[in-house]
Design a protein around this motif. Sequence first.
Motif, short mmCIF file in Angstrom:
data_model
loop_
_atom_site.label_atom_id
_atom_site.label_comp_id
_atom_site.label_asym_id
_atom_site.label_seq_id
_atom_site.Cartn_x
_atom_site.Cartn_y
_atom_site.Cartn_z
N ARG A 207 0.82 -1.22 0.00
CA ARG A 207 0.00 0.00 0.00
C ARG A 207 0.86 1.27 0.00
O ARG A 207 0.50 2.28 -0.59
CB ARG A 207 -0.94 0.01 1.20
N PHE A 208 1.99 1.20 0.71
CA PHE A 208 2.86 2.38 0.79
C PHE A 208 3.97 2.34 -0.26
O PHE A 208 4.93 3.10 -0.17
CB PHE A 208 3.47 2.49 2.18
N GLY B 187 6.43 3.12 -2.83
CA GLY B 187 6.83 4.41 -3.39
C GLY B 187 6.60 5.58 -2.45
O GLY B 187 6.86 6.73 -2.79
N LEU B 188 6.09 5.29 -1.26
CA LEU B 188 5.80 6.36 -0.29
C LEU B 188 6.58 6.08 1.00
O LEU B 188 6.04 6.11 2.11
CB LEU B 188 4.30 6.42 0.01
N ASP C 151 8.82 7.66 2.83
CA ASP C 151 8.85 8.66 3.92
C ASP C 151 7.52 8.71 4.68
O ASP C 151 7.49 8.83 5.91
CB ASP C 151 9.23 10.05 3.39
N ILE C 152 6.43 8.58 3.94
CA ILE C 152 5.10 8.62 4.59
C ILE C 152 4.90 7.36 5.44
O ILE C 152 4.39 7.43 6.56
CB ILE C 152 3.98 8.78 3.55
N VAL D 120 4.15 7.39 9.43
CA VAL D 120 2.95 6.76 10.01
C VAL D 120 3.35 5.85 11.17
O VAL D 120 2.73 5.88 12.24
CB VAL D 120 2.17 5.97 8.93
N SER E 174 -5.67 0.13 11.32
CA SER E 174 -5.99 -0.47 10.03
C SER E 174 -5.00 0.02 8.97
O SER E 174 -4.68 -0.70 8.04
CB SER E 174 -7.43 -0.17 9.61
N ASN E 175 -4.52 1.25 9.14
CA ASN E 175 -3.53 1.78 8.21
C ASN E 175 -2.20 1.05 8.30
O ASN E 175 -1.41 1.06 7.37
CB ASN E 175 -3.30 3.27 8.46
#
Lengths: 118, 215
Positions: free
Chosen positions: A14-15, A17-18, A20-21, A25, A64-65
Motif C-alpha cells: 500500500r505504501f 513508493g511512499l 517517507d510517509i 505513520v 488499520s492503516n
Amino acid sequence: MKKHPIDINQFRSRFNGLEDIARTVLEEFAAAAPNLLSAVEDAIQERSLTKLEISAHTLAGVVSNLHADGAREAARRLEAMAKHGNLSQAAEAYQTLETEIKHVLDRIPELLTERKIA
Amino acid sequence: MNEKKRIFVVDDSEIDRNMVSSVLKKKGFEAVPLDSAAACLEEVENACPDAILLDILMPKTHGKDVLHALRAKYSAIDLPILMITIKNEPSEIIESLSLGANDYITKPVDFEIAVTRLNTHLALAELNRDSVRLKELESVGALIATYNHEINNPLSIAMGALKGLEQQKASEAYRKLDNALWKISDIVKKIRDTTKKSRIEYTPYTKSTKIVKIR
C-alpha cells in the motif's frame, strides 16, 4: 510460527513508493498509541458509550492503516460494544486490545531500522 | 498555469489526517488537513475547496451532519464529497450516498484507488463547469443573432428611404449618411457571418486543462 502483528506485505504494497510517509505513520503511531489507548480505557472506566465508540473507532482506523489486523479487530469489537450499549465484556476486550497494540509497538522499532520498508 | 486542486482532509485522527494529506501532496494536490467538522464548515466558505474527503465518525459533530449541511448549499457536482471511514457496512454506505456523498472510501485507504476516484469526481465537476460555460457562450451567440436581426430591419428601411432621397438629387449630407449606413450594413453582415460560423472547440492543453476556442 507466530503471526506477525502487522501484515507487512500489505503494508509494503500500500505504501509502495511512499517510503517517507510509511515511516512517518509508524513513528506517529508509536508516539500516539499510549494516548489512543488511554482514551479507550478512560471511556470504559467512565462507562461512556459515546466516548468509547469514538475512541475505539479512531484507534481501529489508525491501526488499520498499519495493517495490524488483530489490533483492528480488538478495537472494532469495543466500538461495537459501545454502539450496542453492552459493556459487560469491555474490560476483557480492552486487555486483548492492549496486548495487540503492544505487539504492534514491539515490532515498529525493528521495522524502522530496515533500509526500505515500502 | 495548471492550478493545484484544493482538497480538504477532514479527520479527527491526526495520524490518518496527516497521512492522507501527505499522500495527496505527493500526488500533486493542495491538501488542507482539518481536525473537526466545525473547522470544515468554517473553512469551506473561505478556502473554496475543489473536493472534500470527510471522515464519518468524529467527536461532537458527525461527518454525516457535515455532509447534510454542505449539501444544503453545494450540489454533488459543485463540491464533490468523498466519505472516508473504517465503517464498511452496506447500510452506512447507502446512507452516506443517499445524503449526497459522491463516493465512499474505506480504511485502510488504498491510495491509488482513492486518488483515481477523487480525480474522476474532480473531472466530472470540471466537465460540468465547461458545460455551463458552453451554454453561456451559446446564449451570447443567440443574443447576437437577435440583435443582428433587429438592426438589419430598420437599416434596410433607412437605406431604401435614402435611395429615394438620392434620386431627388440630395445634398452632401445625404451622401455622407449613405456612406455611414453602408458601413453599418457591412458590420451587420459581419455579425451575421460570425454568428453562423461560431462554434466552441476544446483543445487539450495539458493533462487536465483545456483551451476553449471560438471559431
